[in-house]
Design an enzyme around this catalytic site. Structure first.
Site, PDB file in Angstrom:
ATOM      1  N   GLY A  12       0.809  -1.209   0.000  1.00 22.98           N
ATOM      2  CA  GLY A  12       0.000   0.000   0.000  1.00 22.98           C
ATOM      3  C   GLY A  12       0.845   1.262   0.000  1.00 22.98           C
ATOM      4  N   ASP A  13       0.188   2.405  -0.208  1.00 22.55           N
ATOM      5  CA  ASP A  13       0.824   3.729  -0.178  1.00 22.55           C
ATOM      6  C   ASP A  13       1.915   3.885  -1.229  1.00 22.55           C
ATOM      7  OD1 ASP A  13      -0.820   4.295   1.973  1.00 22.55           O
ATOM      8  OD2 ASP A  13       0.651   3.616   3.434  1.00 22.55           O
ATOM      9  N   LYS A  16      -0.662   5.545  -5.540  1.00 17.60           N
ATOM     10  CA  LYS A  16      -1.752   5.280  -6.486  1.00 17.60           C
ATOM     11  C   LYS A  16      -2.572   6.539  -6.759  1.00 17.60           C
ATOM     12  CE  LYS A  16      -3.163   2.160  -3.570  1.00 17.60           C
ATOM     13  NZ  LYS A  16      -2.029   2.083  -2.628  1.00 17.60           N
ATOM     14  N   GLY A  40      -5.845   5.849   1.945  1.00 21.95           N
ATOM     15  CA  GLY A  40      -5.539   7.281   1.989  1.00 21.95           C
ATOM     16  C   GLY A  40      -4.738   7.584   0.734  1.00 21.95           C
ATOM     17  N   HIS A  41      -5.370   8.213  -0.233  1.00 28.96           N
ATOM     18  CA  HIS A  41      -4.728   8.471  -1.528  1.00 28.96           C
ATOM     19  C   HIS A  41      -4.451   9.969  -1.673  1.00 28.96           C
ATOM     20  CE1 HIS A  41      -6.429   4.479  -3.355  1.00 28.96           C
ATOM     21  NE2 HIS A  41      -5.703   4.315  -2.274  1.00 28.96           N
ATOM     22  N   ARG A 143     -23.382 -12.944   5.028  1.00 23.48           N
ATOM     23  CA  ARG A 143     -24.679 -12.652   4.399  1.00 23.48           C
ATOM     24  C   ARG A 143     -25.659 -11.976   5.343  1.00 23.48           C
ATOM     25  NH1 ARG A 143     -24.878 -18.705   2.496  1.00 23.48           N
ATOM     26  NH2 ARG A 143     -24.050 -18.794   4.598  1.00 23.48           N
ATOM     27  N   GLN A 222      -5.042  -0.101  -1.149  1.00 24.21           N
ATOM     28  CA  GLN A 222      -4.063  -0.981  -0.482  1.00 24.21           C
ATOM     29  C   GLN A 222      -3.054  -1.487  -1.535  1.00 24.21           C
ATOM     30  OE1 GLN A 222      -7.718  -1.763   0.502  1.00 24.21           O
ATOM     31  NE2 GLN A 222      -7.192   0.043   1.644  1.00 24.21           N
ATOM     32  N   THR A 299      -3.853   7.312   8.985  1.00 24.07           N
ATOM     33  CA  THR A 299      -3.741   7.250  10.447  1.00 24.07           C
ATOM     34  C   THR A 299      -2.581   8.080  10.993  1.00 24.07           C
ATOM     35  OG1 THR A 299      -2.349   5.298  10.239  1.00 24.07           O
ATOM     36  CG2 THR A 299      -4.704   4.916  10.541  1.00 24.07           C
ATOM     37  N   LYS A 329       8.538   7.692  -6.368  1.00 22.16           N
ATOM     38  CA  LYS A 329       9.440   8.182  -5.322  1.00 22.16           C
ATOM     39  C   LYS A 329      10.918   7.919  -5.606  1.00 22.16           C
ATOM     40  CE  LYS A 329       7.174   8.964  -1.327  1.00 22.16           C
ATOM     41  NZ  LYS A 329       6.447   8.825  -0.057  1.00 22.16           N
ATOM     42  N   ASP A 331      12.941  10.024  -6.466  1.00 23.08           N
ATOM     43  CA  ASP A 331      13.665  11.174  -5.905  1.00 23.08           C
ATOM     44  C   ASP A 331      14.140  10.916  -4.471  1.00 23.08           C
ATOM     45  OD1 ASP A 331      10.693  11.312  -5.680  1.00 23.08           O
ATOM     46  OD2 ASP A 331      11.164  12.863  -4.206  1.00 23.08           O
TER      47      ASP A 331
HETATM   48  P1  GDP Z   1      -1.475   5.787  -2.123  1.00 28.77           P
HETATM   49  O1  GDP Z   1      -2.190   5.264  -0.933  1.00 28.77           O
HETATM   50  O2  GDP Z   1      -0.892   4.686  -2.962  1.00 28.77           O
HETATM   51  O3  GDP Z   1      -2.293   6.737  -2.951  1.00 28.77           O
HETATM   52  O4  GDP Z   1      -0.224   6.597  -1.570  1.00 28.77           O
HETATM   53  P2  GDP Z   1      -0.244   7.660  -0.327  1.00 28.77           P
HETATM   54  O5  GDP Z   1      -0.886   8.898  -0.790  1.00 28.77           O
HETATM   55  O6  GDP Z   1      -0.753   7.016   0.888  1.00 28.77           O
HETATM   56  O7  GDP Z   1       1.311   7.822  -0.084  1.00 28.77           O
HETATM   57  C1  GDP Z   1       2.173   8.264  -1.068  1.00 28.77           C
HETATM   58  C2  GDP Z   1       2.869   9.518  -0.563  1.00 28.77           C
HETATM   59  O8  GDP Z   1       3.981   9.804  -1.379  1.00 28.77           O
HETATM   60  C3  GDP Z   1       2.002  10.764  -0.615  1.00 28.77           C
HETATM   61  O9  GDP Z   1       2.367  11.631   0.409  1.00 28.77           O
HETATM   62  C4  GDP Z   1       2.351  11.363  -1.971  1.00 28.77           C
HETATM   63  O10 GDP Z   1       2.127  12.764  -2.018  1.00 28.77           O
HETATM   64  C5  GDP Z   1       3.820  11.062  -2.038  1.00 28.77           C
HETATM   65  N1  GDP Z   1       4.373  10.838  -3.388  1.00 28.77           N
HETATM   66  C6  GDP Z   1       3.786  10.248  -4.460  1.00 28.77           C
HETATM   67  N2  GDP Z   1       4.671  10.150  -5.471  1.00 28.77           N
HETATM   68  C7  GDP Z   1       5.819  10.679  -5.031  1.00 28.77           C
HETATM   69  C8  GDP Z   1       7.121  10.844  -5.606  1.00 28.77           C
HETATM   70  O11 GDP Z   1       7.398  10.450  -6.724  1.00 28.77           O
HETATM   71  N3  GDP Z   1       8.079  11.426  -4.818  1.00 28.77           N
HETATM   72  C9  GDP Z   1       7.823  11.859  -3.549  1.00 28.77           C
HETATM   73  N4  GDP Z   1       8.819  12.414  -2.875  1.00 28.77           N
HETATM   74  N5  GDP Z   1       6.615  11.728  -2.987  1.00 28.77           N
HETATM   75  C10 GDP Z   1       5.633  11.123  -3.705  1.00 28.77           C
HETATM   76  P1  IMO Z   2      -3.816   2.727   0.598  1.00 32.28           P
HETATM   77  O1  IMO Z   2      -4.988   2.560  -0.342  1.00 32.28           O
HETATM   78  C1  IMO Z   2      -1.227   0.987   3.632  1.00 32.28           C
HETATM   79  C2  IMO Z   2      -3.001  -1.947   6.350  1.00 32.28           C
HETATM   80  C3  IMO Z   2      -3.174  -1.547   7.803  1.00 32.28           C
HETATM   81  C4  IMO Z   2      -3.080  -2.903   8.455  1.00 32.28           C
HETATM   82  C5  IMO Z   2      -3.772  -3.822   7.471  1.00 32.28           C
HETATM   83  C6  IMO Z   2      -5.227  -4.108   7.783  1.00 32.28           C
HETATM   84  O2  IMO Z   2      -3.677   4.112   1.122  1.00 32.28           O
HETATM   85  O3  IMO Z   2      -2.576   2.165   0.004  1.00 32.28           O
HETATM   86  P2  IMO Z   2      -7.478  -2.690   7.711  1.00 32.28           P
HETATM   87  O4  IMO Z   2      -7.820  -1.348   8.273  1.00 32.28           O
HETATM   88  O5  IMO Z   2      -7.658  -2.785   6.248  1.00 32.28           O
HETATM   89  O6  IMO Z   2      -8.159  -3.802   8.423  1.00 32.28           O
HETATM   90  O7  IMO Z   2      -5.902  -2.887   8.028  1.00 32.28           O
HETATM   91  O8  IMO Z   2      -3.677  -3.178   6.206  1.00 32.28           O
HETATM   92  N1  IMO Z   2      -3.619  -0.984   5.388  1.00 32.28           N
HETATM   93  C7  IMO Z   2      -2.935  -0.158   4.606  1.00 32.28           C
HETATM   94  N2  IMO Z   2      -1.603   0.097   4.562  1.00 32.28           N
HETATM   95  N3  IMO Z   2      -2.065   1.615   2.777  1.00 32.28           N
HETATM   96  C8  IMO Z   2      -3.384   1.357   2.808  1.00 32.28           C
HETATM   97  O9  IMO Z   2      -4.246   1.848   1.886  1.00 32.28           O
HETATM   98  C9  IMO Z   2      -3.888   0.458   3.770  1.00 32.28           C
HETATM   99  N4  IMO Z   2      -5.120   0.003   4.092  1.00 32.28           N
HETATM  100  C10 IMO Z   2      -4.940  -0.901   5.081  1.00 32.28           C
HETATM  101  O10 IMO Z   2      -2.161  -0.676   8.223  1.00 32.28           O
HETATM  102  O11 IMO Z   2      -1.733  -3.300   8.538  1.00 32.28           O
HETATM  103 MG    MG Z   3      -2.224   5.531   1.143  1.00 30.65          MG
END
Ligand code: GDP
Ligand code: IMO
Ligand code: MG
Length: 427
Positions: A12-13, A16, A40-41, A143, A222, A299, A329, A331
C-alpha cells in the site's frame, strides 16, 4: 473497449492516488472496486494537497465520472466529511459521483468491533486502521450485511437494529466501552446526506460506459501484499486488492480487463504489523522515512521502511497480470550513496529463492541484495526521461530486466507535474 487498472504491488501507499489523478485526464470514468476508508490516496497539484479515502481520485476532473463500486465498504460518516472537505476547492460531486447500491455499509458498531478485535489480539494485532473494514467484510460474507441500497427500503431500521444487536452481543463479551448514541446520531444524519447522491446500479452503468466506448480506469486501494488471499496473511486487509477484485468489485467480466498498471515505490514501506523481509530497523530505514515523508495518509502512523523486494514484486506482477510498471518516489533515493535491491530470499537451511513462501510470518529469511551506486543528484525538476542520471538508468534497466516489464512512468516528486513518461505511450 476494456477497462484499464491501476493497483499497488507492495504493502500500500505506493502513490496510487497521484498516478490515478494524473492519468484521469485521459479517462472518462474512474472507479474504486474494493477497500474503503482504510485507504488514503494523496493528490498534489497546483497549490492543492489533498487526501481521499473513499472517493475515487478522478474527482478533481469535472468531466470524469467517478464510481464507488459494489466491492467497496462505505462509511457514510467518513463519506460526508470527505465531500464537505472537497467544497473548499469548489468540487461538489452531486453529478459526477455514482455509488453502487450493492456497496456494503460500515456501521458505527463495525468500527467498534474492529477496535475490540484488535484489542483482544494483544501482541498479535494486525495494526488495522480501525475503520471497521474487517468486520464489515465479515458481515458481507456471513450474508448479514447492510448495503447502500437498503437505506431506502421500509424496514431498514429493523434490519439495522437486528445487526446492531448481534454486534452488541459480541462487544459485551469483549468488555469494550463505547458511546454508541453519539456515533449513531452522526451515522443517521450521514445516511440522509448520502441519499442526495446518485445511488445506482453501477454494474450496469460501467458496462454501458464500456459499450459506449468510454475509457475506464479502475483504481486499486491498499496493495497486493495486503490482499486477503495472496498477501502476508493474516497481516492483510479483508478484500481482494489484486486485479481479480476489479471483476467482482465492479461487475466487469475478466475479458473486459485491459492494461494493468502496477505501481511500486523505488524502495518499500509497510504500515501496521506483519512480516517485511527487507525492513531496515536502523538509521538507513530512518533516513528513508525522513526523505520520503513516510507517515500514513489515513492514520498518521510512521511507515516502516526498507529496500525494494523483488521476490514480492515478481509475485504481485504474476497474480495481477501486470502489463506495465510505474516507479514512484525515485527522488527519495537521491539522498543515498548506495542503493540495495533484494533479489532473493535466503532461508535458514541455506536455500536461496526468488519465490514467496506460503507463510512469510513463519520463515527466517535473510534478503540477498544487489548493490547500486546512488546518483546523489536532485531529480525533482527533471521532466525529460533522457535527462535522468545514468546511475538511475542502471537501476531502472536492472528492474525492467528482472521484472520482465517496461517501467513506463517514473515519479520524481509528489506533484502531478513531477511525472516522467518513458515514451509517449499515454499521449
Ligand atoms: P497511495 O495510498 O498509494 O495513494 O499513496 P499515499 O498517498 O498514501 O502515499 C504516497 C505519498 O507519497 C504521498 O504523500 C504522496 O504525495 C507522495 N508521493 C507520491 N509520489 C511521489 C514521488 O514520486 N516522490 C515523492 N517524494 N513523494 C511522492
Ligand atoms: P492505501 O490505499 C497501507 C493496512 C493496515 C493494516 C492492514 C489491515 O492508502 O494504500 P485494515 O484497516 O484494512 O483492516 O488494516 O492493512 N492498510 C494499509 N496500509 N495503505 C493502505 O491503503 C492500507 N489500508 C490498510 O495498516 O496493517
Ligand atoms: Mg495511502
Amino acid at each position: 473497449m476494456k477497462s484499464d487498472v491501476i493497483l499497488g504491488l507492495q504493502w500500500g501507499d505506493e502513490g496510487k492516488g497521484k498516478i490515478v489523478d494524473f492519468l484521469s485526464s485521459k479517462y472518462d470514468v474512474v472507479a474504486r472496486f474494493q477497500g474503503g476508508p482504510n485507504a488514503g490516496h494523496t493528490l498534489e497539484f497546483d497549490d492543492i494537497k489533498h487526501v481521499l479515502h473513499q472517493v475515487p481520485s478522478g474527482i478533481f476532473r469535472d468531466n470524469t465520472k467517478n464510481i464507488i463500486g459494489n466491492g467497496v465498504v462505505l462509511d457514510p460518516v467518513v463519506f460526508r466529511k470527505e465531500i464537505e472537505e472537497l467544497k473548499q476547492y469548489d468540487v461538489e460531486p452531486f453529478y459526477n459521483l455514482f455509488i453502487s447500491k450493492r456497496a456494503q455499509l460500515i456501521l458505527p458498531t463495525h468500527r467498534l468491533l474492529d477496535a475490540a478485535y484488535e484489542k483482544s489480539k494483544g501482541e498479535e494485532k494486525i495494526g488495522s486502521t480501525l475503520r471497521g473494514i474487517g468486520p464489515t467484510y465479515q458481515d458481507k460474507t456471513a450474508r448479514i450485511g447492510l448495503r447502500v441500497g437498503d437505506i431506502s427500503i421500509n424496514n431498514f431500521i429493523e434490519k439495522y437494529e437486528n445487526l446492531k444487536a448481534k454486534h452488541l452481543t459480541i462487544l459485551n463479551i469483549h468488555d469494550f466501552e463505547f458511546d454508541l448514541e453519539t456515533l449513531e446520531k452522526e451515522f443517521f444524519e450521514a445516511l440522509e446526506y448520502l441519499k442526495k447522491f446518485k445511488l445506482v446500479d453501477t454494474d450496469y452503468l460501467i458496462n454501458q460506459s464500456l459499450n459506449a466506448h468510454e475509457t475506464i480506469l479502475a483504481e486499486g486501494a491498499q496493495g497486493s501484499m495486503l490482499d486477503i488471499d495472496f498477501g502476508s496473511y493474516p497481516f492483510v486487509t479483508s478484500s481482494n486488492t489484486t486485479c481479480a477484485g476489479v471483476c467482482t468489485g465492479l461487475g466487469l467480466a475478466p475479458s473486459k480487463i485491459g492494461q494493468v498498471h502496477g505501481i511500486f515505490k523505488a524502495y518499500c514501506t509497510r504500515v501496521g504489523e506483519g512480516p517485511f523481509p527487507t525492513e531496515l530497523n536502523n538509521e538507513v530505514g530512518e533516513k528513508l522515512r525522513k526523505e520520503g515523508h513516510e507517515y500514513g495518509a489515513t492514520t498518521g502512523r510512521s511507515r516502516r521502511c526498507g529496500w525494494i523486494d523483488l521476490p514480492a514484486l515478481k509475485y504481485s506482477i504474476m497474480v495481477n497480470g501486470v502489463t506495465q510498471l510505474c516507479m514512484m518516489k525515485a527522488d527519495v533515493l537521491s539522498a543515498f550513496e548506495e542503493i540495495h535491491a533484494c533479489t532473493h530470499y535466503k532461508y535458514k537451511n541455506g536455500n536461496i529463492s526468488d519465490k514467496l513462501p506460503f507463510d512469510l510470518c513463519n520463515e527466517d529469511i535473510t534478503p540477498v541484495y544487489k548493490t547500486f551506486k546512488g546518483w546523489k543528484q536532485d531529480i525533482t525538476g527533471i521532466t525529460d526521461y533522457k535527462l535522468l542520471p545514468s546511475e538511475l538508468f542502471e537501476y531502472i534497466a536492472f528492474l525492467e530486466e528482472e521484472l520482465d516489464l517496461p517501467i513506463n512512468i517514473i515519479s520524481v516528486g509528489p506533484n502531478r507535474s513531477q511525472t516522467i513518461f518513458k515514451d509517449n505511450h499515454f499521449h
